[in-house]
Write an enzyme that holds these catalytic residues in place. Structure first.
Site, mmCIF file in Angstrom:
data_model
loop_
_atom_site.group_PDB
_atom_site.id
_atom_site.type_symbol
_atom_site.label_atom_id
_atom_site.label_comp_id
_atom_site.label_asym_id
_atom_site.label_seq_id
_atom_site.Cartn_x
_atom_site.Cartn_y
_atom_site.Cartn_z
ATOM 1 C CB SER A 1 -0.734 -0.141 0.964
ATOM 2 O OG SER A 1 0.316 0.048 2.591
ATOM 3 C CG ASP B 1 -4.719 4.538 7.123
ATOM 4 O OD1 ASP B 1 -3.308 5.008 7.402
ATOM 5 O OD2 ASP B 1 -5.371 4.142 6.682
ATOM 6 C CG HIS C 1 -1.795 3.677 4.860
ATOM 7 N ND1 HIS C 1 -3.083 2.689 5.066
ATOM 8 C CD2 HIS C 1 -0.627 2.222 4.104
ATOM 9 C CE1 HIS C 1 -2.355 1.755 4.696
ATOM 10 N NE2 HIS C 1 -1.899 1.268 4.217
#
Length: 609
Positions: free
Chosen positions: A38, A286, A289
């Site tokens: 990610s 978040d 990230h």
């Protein structure tokens, strides 16, 4: 037979036209291929999200902002779009991916699970799509391990999970290398102990996250070294620590809370920011990230690691360019058959180097030479000395450098009625003061160094003239200029994640020239023109450096700067008598280069003792 002046005007017109011709530059990489999770994902899940939110969601950050990988791809003009789910970009990274374990992800209750391919599978997919070969001129990134650490925190066995992930990541790098990959970026896992998710576990949770990340990084780079795999390290572990330790310097007001009010940044967009400017003022989107602003800094940091070693080659190239200009002035200081006896000569010049419209570098270098000759029956021998200083800027506010050179040399030549030949040998002591600037958002980091070096130059020039004495004379010219430029290695100041060290540079240059010259000897002012085709016989070398925060990794290599090996040089000038001194005033300019120009304005004076 006495010819007219029209050929002179024609040659001047050709030289000016050549000097005006533009050219283009190119990226050092054919493509950028990203393997990861990610932190690198450029939108693998985006086509599977509701159509109404697709344009502003789909990445694990404060959408619609870019990830670091997109900044890198954009810089090099390559395809940084996601791969998979109908997308055909070169970014294979998938949010949630582990290094060697394929998993799946349910985006919404009641919908089918979506495959989440591991880094190992992503690599296999890339190679399968390219006939099992890895483009040696592409830039690859292999960044993973964070999701394996999260698996450990969720209860997976620590030793076997970490060991397997590290082994798989080393194996991925080895597979790419074996398939032909030359340039592979391997970032460290960031200090996950600093994330909001880790902070929720209190000091113990933060310490555990930091310890896990460090253990993985140590094992990974130790394994790469043991396997003999050279990679380009990017120290995100320490750069994140440096940003969080002094957030205001980088424009952040919050390093502890998420910028998004959604559970995952995958669906975060401006309507779900904690504050209207959260994408730029928060470090984390978040629980784990980075925000858009943090990603931009990671991209800037990565590009600095890739480009700084290349910019070091500007220093040796600048020395070579000045060395050729100096060699030309030494060669040109004798005009025709000299009078017997002792004479002196002096030369002043201003060299201008401008590359990529100053995006690469731009500098001015005033310099002077003084020499003494002894001549008899057309033979000339002498010595000379000189000094010059260049002040230059790296392009796009990347810093600057000064270069000074102190030169001594010997000269010899023979001048007949139509044929002439001369040679020279010189040695220059080089001194540099280098300032490299790195922009991280609003913050500017400065790294400095003061290396020394040398330039050994040998040149041979020859020509033949047709025409009559006192009229129009013209003929072929040829030359070869050989240089060996050495630059001592050094380490940059301001020890931090962005500080680099450089090894010694030892660069050869051999430029051959063939062309035509013409001059008119009638009158007090004697104009002349010379146009040559120049060819550099030496190939460019890779650039290298090492990260001061990761010294055990050793040197990494990136493509060297590609300077033109074929170009033209035009010289326009006039010889005349000023104040009783034999004088030569003119301009030399290169042309037919890729957005580059080297120009010298010069004036030489001399007389007999």
């Amino acid at each position: 037979m006495l010819l007219s002046k029209r050929p002179i005007r024609s040659l001047m017109a050709v030289a000016i036209a050549l000097a005006a011709m533009p050219a283009m530059a190119q990226s050092p990489y054919t493509k950028t291929v990203f393997i990861g999770d990610s932190l690198t994902d450029a939108g693998y899940f985006r086509p599977l999200l509701p159509a109404a939110v697709q344009p502003v969601t789909g990445q694990f950050t404060t959408n619609p902002g870019w990830t670091w990988a997109q900044h890198v791809a954009n810089y090099y003009g390559t395809n940084g779009a996601a791969h998979g789910n109908g997308q055909n970009g070169d970014n294979y990274a998938i949010g949630g991916a582990r290094v060697g374990v394929d998993t799946s992800q349910v985006l919404a209750a009641g919908t089918p699970a979506i495959p989440v391919y591991s880094l190992k599978t992503q690599t296999a997919q890339y190679l399968a799509a390219n006939g099992g070969k890895a483009d040696p001129n592409a830039l690859y990134t292999v960044w993973g391990g964070a999701n394996d650490l999260f698996a450990i925190q969720a209860g997976a066995p620590l030793v076997s999970t970490l060991t397997n992930a590290v082994t798989d990541q080393v194996g991925i790098v080895g597979t790419l290398k074996a398939a032909g990959a030359e340039y592979i970026v391997v970032p460290t896992i960031p200090d996950v102990g600093l994330t909001p998710g880790a902070r929720a576990g209190g000091p113990a949770g933060m310490a555990a996250g930091t310890a896990l990340a460090k253990a993985y990084n140590d094992a990974l780079f130790g394994g790469l070294k043991a396997a003999g795999l050279q990679v380009i390290p990017v120290d995100t572990f320490h750069i994140l620590q440096e940003i969080v330790a002094n957030p205001a310097q980088y424009g952040f007001v919050n390093v502890t809370s998420p910028a998004c009010t959604t559970a995952s940044s995958l669906t975060c967009n401006p309507t779900s920011y904690a504050t209207p400017n959260a994408a730029n003022s928060y470090v984390f989107a978040d629980g784990v990230h980075p925000t858009t602003a943090t990603h931009e800094m990671l991209g800037q940091y990565t590009l600095s690691i890739l480009e700084a070693p290349r910019n070091q080659q500007i220093l040796t190239h600048s020395a070579q360019t000045i060395g050729r200009s100096r060699a030309d002035q030494v060669s040109w200081h004798v005009d025709g058959r000299p009078a017997d006896g002792l004479s002196w000569w002096g030369n002043l010049r201003g060299d201008m180097q401008r590359y990529a419209h100053a995006d690469l570098y731009d500098g001015m270098a005033p310099a002077g030479l003084f020499g003494v000759d002894w001549a008899r029956d057309g033979m000339v021998v002498g010595g000379f000395a000189g000094y010059g200083r260049m002040d230059a800027d790296f392009g796009n506010n990347k810093g600057d450098f000064t270069q000074s050179d102190t030169t001594v040399g010997l000269f010899a030549g023979w001048y007949g009625e139509r044929v002439w030949v001369n040679g020279q040998l010189s040695y220059s002591w080089l001194d540099y003061d280098v300032t490299r600037k790195l922009q991280l958002g609003p913050a500017t980091r400065i790294h400095k160094g003061s290396p020394e070096g040398s330039n050994l130059t040998a040149a041979l020039n020859a020509g033949y003239e047709f025409g009559t004495e006192g009229g129009f004379r013209h003929g072929p010219v040829a030359a070869v200029i050989w240089q060996r430029v050495k630059l001592d290695g050094y380490t940059e100041s301001n020890l931090s994640a962005s500080a680099l060290g450089y090894a010694d540079q030892d660069v050869d240059s051999t430029v051959g020239r063939v062309g035509w010259q013409a001059r008119f000897d009638g009158g007090n002012v004697k104009p002349y023109v010379q146009v040559t085709y120049d060819h550099e016989f030496e190939d460019s070398k890779q650039a290298s450096a090492w990260l001061q925060t990761m010294p055990d990794v050793g040197m990494y290599k990136v493509p060297g700067l590609e300077f033109d090996r074929d170009y033209a040089t035009a010289v326009l000038g006039a010889r005349l008598n000023l104040w009783g001194l034999s004088s030569n005033i003119g301009m030399s300019t290169t042309t037919m280069q890729k957005r580059a120009r080297d120009v010298s304005l010069f004036a030489s004076f001399g007389a007999s003792f």
